[in-house]
Design an enzyme around this catalytic site. Structure first.
Site, mmCIF file in Angstrom:
data_model
loop_
_atom_site.group_PDB
_atom_site.id
_atom_site.type_symbol
_atom_site.label_atom_id
_atom_site.label_comp_id
_atom_site.label_asym_id
_atom_site.label_seq_id
_atom_site.Cartn_x
_atom_site.Cartn_y
_atom_site.Cartn_z
ATOM 1 N N ASP A 23 33.715 46.262 67.685
ATOM 2 C CA ASP A 23 33.182 46.502 66.350
ATOM 3 C C ASP A 23 32.354 45.319 65.854
ATOM 4 O OD1 ASP A 23 34.223 48.993 65.950
ATOM 5 O OD2 ASP A 23 36.056 48.281 65.000
ATOM 6 N N GLU A 35 42.788 42.777 31.986
ATOM 7 C CA GLU A 35 42.001 41.547 32.043
ATOM 8 C C GLU A 35 42.368 40.686 33.247
ATOM 9 O OE1 GLU A 35 39.131 38.790 31.002
ATOM 10 O OE2 GLU A 35 39.472 40.837 30.283
ATOM 11 N N ARG A 75 43.729 49.903 61.545
ATOM 12 C CA ARG A 75 42.992 50.365 62.716
ATOM 13 C C ARG A 75 43.049 49.371 63.877
ATOM 14 N NH1 ARG A 75 37.863 48.982 63.585
ATOM 15 N NH2 ARG A 75 37.235 51.102 64.084
ATOM 16 N N PRO A 110 39.102 39.616 42.179
ATOM 17 C CA PRO A 110 37.721 39.182 42.401
ATOM 18 C C PRO A 110 37.597 37.682 42.673
ATOM 19 C CG PRO A 110 37.856 40.586 40.464
ATOM 20 C CD PRO A 110 39.256 40.287 40.875
#
Length: 262
Positions: free
Chosen positions: A182, A129, A167, A102
């Site tokens: 895209d 953690e 992709r 994160p």
């Protein structure tokens, strides 16, 4: 391309790596996708991969030794104790070692395009953690996050990044132009799409799209892409490369929008 994923839950990847676009890319030999359970490299009788943090605090921290050993095993020959979907392959090229975290750099289409030019990617999926800091400092080359929220582990984010990267590899998509147009590939959101029937419940396809005039269609799509970006993600326009004509058109749209709101 070779992609290896270090995870405590290799079974999570079985369906993802054998289905849809990723499955077809593997079948074509465009990409080799493998999982390695780094618990196999724990080196202790209980196969422990985590421990309490020095200095106290809640949660458990992933130990450096199993993860270093697992990554190093991929640089020479596959470990005989690894659980895999596919077989790990050594290319001799220095891999990008990516920590899903994160705290990492927010993953973007530009990052996907950058990674798609590599020969070997290694993803590390953590739990608990966090990671021993020495993993960040001395092993990984990239830290990536898919958004400002916390998940149970790094497996789902790794799947997202891998799908986005694979992709883009030549030969993976049936239509190579699809990846080029895209959303975010041009720095803008993609234009609206329509298909048959021409009329559905009173709603019709824009005339320009069935006119057969390719230059007009291209211009319409570009302007629609600009307008959709302005409406939904205006911050993307700050770095967009626009022609003078496009800038004028966009200013007119902004003025119209302000007039409606005023």
């Amino acid at each position: 391309m070779n992609i290896d994923v270090l995870t405590l839950f290799p079974a999570m990847f079985e369906g993802v790596f054998t289905s849809s676009i990723l499955g077809k890319a593997r079948e074509k030999g465009i990409v080799n996708l493998s999982t390695v359970n780094f618990r196999d490299f724990a080196g202790n009788k209980h196969n422990t991969v985590d421990d309490y943090p020095y200095g106290g605090g809640g949660g458990m921290v992933l130990k450096p030794d199993p993860i270093f050993a697992a990554v190093e095993s991929l640089l020479d020959v596959p470990s005989s104790g690894s659980e895999t979907v596919g077989e790990p392959v050594s290319t001799g090229a220095k891999p990008r070692v990516i920590l899903m975290c994160p705290q990492g750099e927010t993953f973007t289409q530009r990052k996907a395009e950058e990674l798609s030019r590599e020969e070997h990617l290694i993803f590390i999926c953590g739990h608990y953690e966090g990671y021993d800091e020495r993993i960040r400092e001395h092993l990984v080359t990239d830290e990536l996050s898919i958004g400002d929220y916390v998940l149970t582990g790094g497996e789902l984010p790794a799947m997202v990044v891998i799908d986005s990267v694979v992709r883009l590899l030549p030969g993976v998509l049936g239509n190579e132009q699809s990846a080029v147009t895209d959303s975010f590939s041009t720095g803008l959101l993609e234009y609206p799409h329509y298909t048959r029937p021409v009329e559905f419940r009173g709603w019709t396809v824009p005339d320009v799209l069935i006119s057969g005039h390719h230059a007009n269609i291209t211009e319409w799509r570009r302007l629609q892409s600009l307008y959709r970006t302005f409406k939904r993600r205006p911050e993307l326009l700050e770095n967009a490369e626009l022609t003078d004509k496009e800038k004028r058109w966009l200013r007119e749209k902004m003025a119209e929008e302000e007039g409606r709101q005023g």
